[in-house]
Design a protein around this motif. Structure first.
Motif, PDB file in Angstrom:
ATOM      1  N   ILE A 157      -0.013 -35.217 -35.725  1.00 30.40           N
ATOM      2  CA  ILE A 157      -0.423 -34.095 -34.878  1.00 30.40           C
ATOM      3  C   ILE A 157       0.335 -32.824 -35.246  1.00 30.40           C
ATOM      4  N   SER A 158       1.571 -32.968 -35.734  1.00 31.26           N
ATOM      5  CA  SER A 158       2.370 -31.796 -36.117  1.00 31.26           C
ATOM      6  C   SER A 158       1.684 -30.961 -37.187  1.00 31.26           C
ATOM      7  N   PRO A 166      -8.500 -33.205 -34.634  1.00 28.65           N
ATOM      8  CA  PRO A 166      -9.552 -34.178 -34.301  1.00 28.65           C
ATOM      9  C   PRO A 166      -8.924 -35.420 -33.667  1.00 28.65           C
ATOM     10  N   MET A 167      -8.938 -35.495 -32.353  1.00 32.90           N
ATOM     11  CA  MET A 167      -8.166 -36.511 -31.637  1.00 32.90           C
ATOM     12  C   MET A 167      -8.680 -37.932 -31.857  1.00 32.90           C
ATOM     13  N   MET A 168      -9.940 -38.080 -32.223  1.00 35.06           N
ATOM     14  CA  MET A 168     -10.498 -39.424 -32.385  1.00 35.06           C
ATOM     15  C   MET A 168      -9.889 -40.160 -33.584  1.00 35.06           C
ATOM     16  N   SER A 169      -9.263 -39.414 -34.495  1.00 37.84           N
ATOM     17  CA  SER A 169      -8.703 -40.049 -35.692  1.00 37.84           C
ATOM     18  C   SER A 169      -7.186 -40.176 -35.636  1.00 37.84           C
ATOM     19  N   MET A 170      -6.592 -39.920 -34.484  1.00 43.43           N
ATOM     20  CA  MET A 170      -5.137 -39.846 -34.401  1.00 43.43           C
ATOM     21  C   MET A 170      -4.448 -41.185 -34.141  1.00 43.43           C
ATOM     22  N   PHE A 171      -5.128 -42.131 -33.529  1.00 45.15           N
ATOM     23  CA  PHE A 171      -4.404 -43.275 -32.984  1.00 45.15           C
ATOM     24  C   PHE A 171      -4.719 -44.625 -33.635  1.00 45.15           C
ATOM     25  N   PHE A 172      -5.988 -44.881 -33.951  1.00 45.90           N
ATOM     26  CA  PHE A 172      -6.407 -46.236 -34.303  1.00 45.90           C
ATOM     27  C   PHE A 172      -5.620 -46.809 -35.475  1.00 45.90           C
ATOM     28  N   TRP A 306      -8.863 -40.977 -24.141  1.00 45.06           N
ATOM     29  CA  TRP A 306      -9.227 -40.492 -22.807  1.00 45.06           C
ATOM     30  C   TRP A 306      -8.055 -39.753 -22.156  1.00 45.06           C
ATOM     31  N   ALA A 307      -6.847 -40.265 -22.344  1.00 43.59           N
ATOM     32  CA  ALA A 307      -5.680 -39.657 -21.697  1.00 43.59           C
ATOM     33  C   ALA A 307      -5.519 -38.195 -22.106  1.00 43.59           C
ATOM     34  N   PHE A 308      -5.600 -37.913 -23.400  1.00 42.23           N
ATOM     35  CA  PHE A 308      -5.368 -36.540 -23.846  1.00 42.23           C
ATOM     36  C   PHE A 308      -6.576 -35.646 -23.590  1.00 42.23           C
ATOM     37  N   LEU A 309      -7.748 -36.242 -23.476  1.00 41.66           N
ATOM     38  CA  LEU A 309      -8.910 -35.459 -23.066  1.00 41.66           C
ATOM     39  C   LEU A 309      -8.754 -35.020 -21.607  1.00 41.66           C
ATOM     40  N   PHE A 310      -8.354 -35.941 -20.735  1.00 39.17           N
ATOM     41  CA  PHE A 310      -8.108 -35.579 -19.335  1.00 39.17           C
ATOM     42  C   PHE A 310      -6.992 -34.542 -19.223  1.00 39.17           C
ATOM     43  N   LEU A 311      -5.928 -34.732 -19.996  1.00 33.50           N
ATOM     44  CA  LEU A 311      -4.798 -33.805 -19.933  1.00 33.50           C
ATOM     45  C   LEU A 311      -5.197 -32.391 -20.346  1.00 33.50           C
ATOM     46  N   ALA A 312      -6.106 -32.293 -21.316  1.00 27.56           N
ATOM     47  CA  ALA A 312      -6.564 -30.969 -21.742  1.00 27.56           C
ATOM     48  C   ALA A 312      -7.364 -30.288 -20.635  1.00 27.56           C
ATOM     49  N   PHE A 313      -8.141 -31.069 -19.904  1.00 23.01           N
ATOM     50  CA  PHE A 313      -8.902 -30.518 -18.780  1.00 23.01           C
ATOM     51  C   PHE A 313      -8.005 -30.253 -17.572  1.00 23.01           C
ATOM     52  N   GLU A 314      -6.971 -31.067 -17.407  1.00 21.74           N
ATOM     53  CA  GLU A 314      -6.097 -30.983 -16.228  1.00 21.74           C
ATOM     54  C   GLU A 314      -4.743 -30.403 -16.637  1.00 21.74           C
ATOM     55  N   GLN A 315      -4.720 -29.102 -16.877  1.00 18.60           N
ATOM     56  CA  GLN A 315      -3.504 -28.453 -17.358  1.00 18.60           C
ATOM     57  C   GLN A 315      -2.361 -28.539 -16.343  1.00 18.60           C
ATOM     58  N   ASP A 316      -2.680 -28.521 -15.062  1.00 21.23           N
ATOM     59  CA  ASP A 316      -1.634 -28.611 -14.043  1.00 21.23           C
ATOM     60  C   ASP A 316      -0.930 -29.965 -14.118  1.00 21.23           C
ATOM     61  N   ALA A 317      -1.711 -31.039 -14.293  1.00 19.75           N
ATOM     62  CA  ALA A 317      -1.118 -32.376 -14.423  1.00 19.75           C
ATOM     63  C   ALA A 317      -0.266 -32.459 -15.684  1.00 19.75           C
ATOM     64  N   GLN A 318      -0.736 -31.842 -16.768  1.00 20.76           N
ATOM     65  CA  GLN A 318       0.032 -31.840 -18.013  1.00 20.76           C
ATOM     66  C   GLN A 318       1.381 -31.145 -17.817  1.00 20.76           C
ATOM     67  N   ARG A 319       1.377 -30.010 -17.135  1.00 25.50           N
ATOM     68  CA  ARG A 319       2.627 -29.280 -16.898  1.00 25.50           C
ATOM     69  C   ARG A 319       3.585 -30.092 -16.025  1.00 25.50           C
ATOM     70  N   LYS A 320       3.063 -30.796 -15.032  1.00 25.32           N
ATOM     71  CA  LYS A 320       3.925 -31.594 -14.155  1.00 25.32           C
ATOM     72  C   LYS A 320       4.622 -32.710 -14.929  1.00 25.32           C
ATOM     73  N   VAL A 321       3.894 -33.347 -15.843  1.00 27.38           N
ATOM     74  CA  VAL A 321       4.514 -34.383 -16.674  1.00 27.38           C
ATOM     75  C   VAL A 321       5.610 -33.774 -17.533  1.00 27.38           C
ATOM     76  N   TYR A 480     -13.998 -35.330 -30.192  1.00 26.23           N
ATOM     77  CA  TYR A 480     -13.562 -34.021 -29.706  1.00 26.23           C
ATOM     78  C   TYR A 480     -12.298 -33.588 -30.440  1.00 26.23           C
ATOM     79  N   SER A 481     -12.039 -32.285 -30.385  1.00 26.28           N
ATOM     80  CA  SER A 481     -10.819 -31.711 -30.951  1.00 26.28           C
ATOM     81  C   SER A 481     -10.102 -30.904 -29.874  1.00 26.28           C
ATOM     82  N   LEU A 482      -8.781 -30.829 -29.982  1.00 26.21           N
ATOM     83  CA  LEU A 482      -7.974 -30.053 -29.043  1.00 26.21           C
ATOM     84  C   LEU A 482      -7.076 -29.084 -29.807  1.00 26.21           C
ATOM     85  N   LEU A 483      -6.767 -27.978 -29.148  1.00 21.50           N
ATOM     86  CA  LEU A 483      -5.828 -27.014 -29.711  1.00 21.50           C
ATOM     87  C   LEU A 483      -4.407 -27.524 -29.476  1.00 21.50           C
TER      88      LEU A 483
END
Length: 489
Positions: A157-158, A166-172, A306-321, A480-483
């Motif tokens: 990711i760095s 492209p988050m779909m290729s990051m983990f498997f 799914w976790a990082f997709l939710f976190l991208a949509f839920e910026q407040d939850a991301q900041r709290k973590v 999906y992709s994230l910034l």
């Protein structure tokens, strides 16, 4: 004379049919209620959307326990927590059987933990857990392996700092290589990682419980590809060939007292038996490896997506973590499993990902091994039962605003993590997932490490991700992709 013989034979057939019909009526009248279907196809034509959503709608009319026909088979749906508790917990042994699928037999001869039942399943489950413990599943060394996995994902990711990843290729592939080191000390062929991922995704995509191929298994004989059967077998062959080759290599080089990985420990148990029988056979070893390779890797990878997709949509939850991580861990070291006693919000967020997006909404089918009395009804021996985990995790009588992403629901007034009995991401009872401890360790370390290091944001221009699901045996996000932004120390 011939006339009387034929008349007598015909009378016997009619009598037998009437007896069967009376017995069938007695069974039906004792079964839970449910919607009528059509001959041969049952209720299948009315399942327009995903089956778990359709069952939720049916439950509004018939309650949390109902039955319907898929094809010619009567299926009992456990559609709320009360029904699940009365069956999979209160009578877990009776409901510990597995539905027979020809595809399971074609894949693994039903020699794996997931598909088997009865005494062979109990013994194989016990042996598999023991071998996992032997390789250090619950020891500190396992955390070191997972930290290395998290570091590998972090390095990937760095490379995308201030760019779209492209988050779909990051983990498997990283998770696969980590799990493989538990299976075998022999390195996996990294040139085939993409092929392995494609094969596993194909299996999860096509193995839908409401698909025509699983309801009408004779469709596998229909040209040109047996309604996807040939694609399933082709994908499975890729995995089986690799596992068999690795097992044979271990058998050729095996030395007594020199066990270093899962395969070694399993072979050692096989060698101790004077007369090999289930689960002490090479076929059962292959089955356990198949479970680890297919089910264990894809589910963890998809949960992270799914976790990082939710976190991208839920910026407040991301900041709290991130605020919690900064307070407890600081900026000059990475989180560890030991920190999670002081990271309640981070743990609650992972739990909310499990609740909000159930990976396998209908889990794996159960089968009754004897007649069972449930909530005033009788479920006959041999009946297939489906637990609708998605319905339970979105039940408004159990959860406040179930459609809202709200990690706080898993924290009490003292900010302590609570695990409600009806929260069941790994199922419940005797057939609950044996890999849940490893999965939880991986999710905690990877998610905390990545949120400690990066911010994850939705794209600023077109191409915004969607929370819609790609239907299959498991529910996958669409690509999906994230910034990515590197956090400042």
């Amino acid at each position: 004379m011939a006339f009387y013989i034929w008349s007598f034979t015909f009378s016997l057939i009619i009598a037998a049919f009437i007896k069967w019909l009376i017995q069938r009526i007695k069974i039906i009248t004792k079964l839970p209620p449910g919607p009528w279907g059509l001959p041969l196809v049952g209720y299948l034509p009315w399942i327009k959307t995903a089956a778990y959503e359709c069952f939720m709608d049916i439950g509004k009319r018939y309650g949390g326990l109902f039955c319907l026909n898929l094809g010619n088979e009567t299926i009992v749906i456990l559609n709320d927590w009360k029904a699940v508790k009365a069956t999979l917990i209160d009578q877990q042994n009776i409901f510990s059987g597995r539905k027979y699928f020809h595809i399971n037999k074609a894949f693994m001869q039903n020699k794996n933990v997931v598909a088997s039942d009865g005494k062979p399943w109990k013994n194989q489950r016990k042996l598999t857990i023991q071998c996992l413990k032997n390789i250090g599943l619950l020891k500190k060394s396992m955390e070191s392996r997972i930290v290395h996995l998290a570091q590998e994902v972090t390095e990937k990711i760095s490379q995308y700092n201030i760019r779209y990843a492209p988050m779909m290729s990051m983990f498997f592939s990283s998770i696969l290589q980590t799990h493989w080191k538990l299976i075998s000390e022999t390195p996996i062929d990294v040139s085939k990682l993409d092929q392995y991922e494609t094969s596993v995704k194909e299996l999860f995509k096509r193995f839908r419980l409401d698909s025509p191929l699983l309801v009408f298994e004779w469709l596998r004989f229909i040209p040109p590809n047996g309604f996807g059967y040939k694609e399933l077998m082709k994908a499975n062959d890729v995995i089986i060939k690799t596992l068999k080759k690795t097992i044979n290599s271990h058998l050729s080089n095996w030395k007594d007292g020199d066990a270093n990985d899962f395969i070694d420990y399993y072979i050692a148990e096989i060698k101790r038996q004077e007369v090999p029988e289930e689960p002490f056979t090479v076929d059962n070893l292959l089955g356990s490896l198949w479970d680890m390779f297919v089910a264990g890797i894809d589910t963890t990878s998809t949960t992270l997506q799914w976790a990082f997709l939710f976190l991208a949509f839920e910026q407040d939850a991301q900041r709290k973590v991130q605020q919690e991580l900064d307070k407890v861990v600081g900026r000059f070291r990475m989180p560890s499993l030991g920190d999670f006693t002081q990271l309640p919000y981070t743990e609650a967020l992972i739990m909310e990902v499990h609740r909000k997006q159930v990976l396998v909404p209908l889990s794996v089918p159960h089968r009754t091994i004897e007649d069972a009395k449930v909530l005033g009804y009788v479920i006959p021996k041999g009946t297939t039962c489906l637990q609708n985990i998605y319905a339970i995790h979105h039940d408004p009588t159990l959860w406040d605003e179930p459609d809202v992403f709200k990690p706080e629901r898993f924290l009490d007034q003292n900010n302590k993590v609570i695990w409600p009995p009806y929260f069941m991401p790994f199922s419940v009872g005797a057939r609950s997932c044996i890999g849940q401890n490893l999965a939880q360790m991986e999710l905690k370390i990877i998610i905390s490490h990545l949120l400690h290091k990066f911010n994850f944001k939705l794209p600023l221009s077109k191409g915004k991700p969607t929370l819609e699901v790609d239907q299959g045996f498991s529910l996958q996000p669409f690509p999906y992709s994230l910034l990515i932004e590197l956090r400042e120390d």
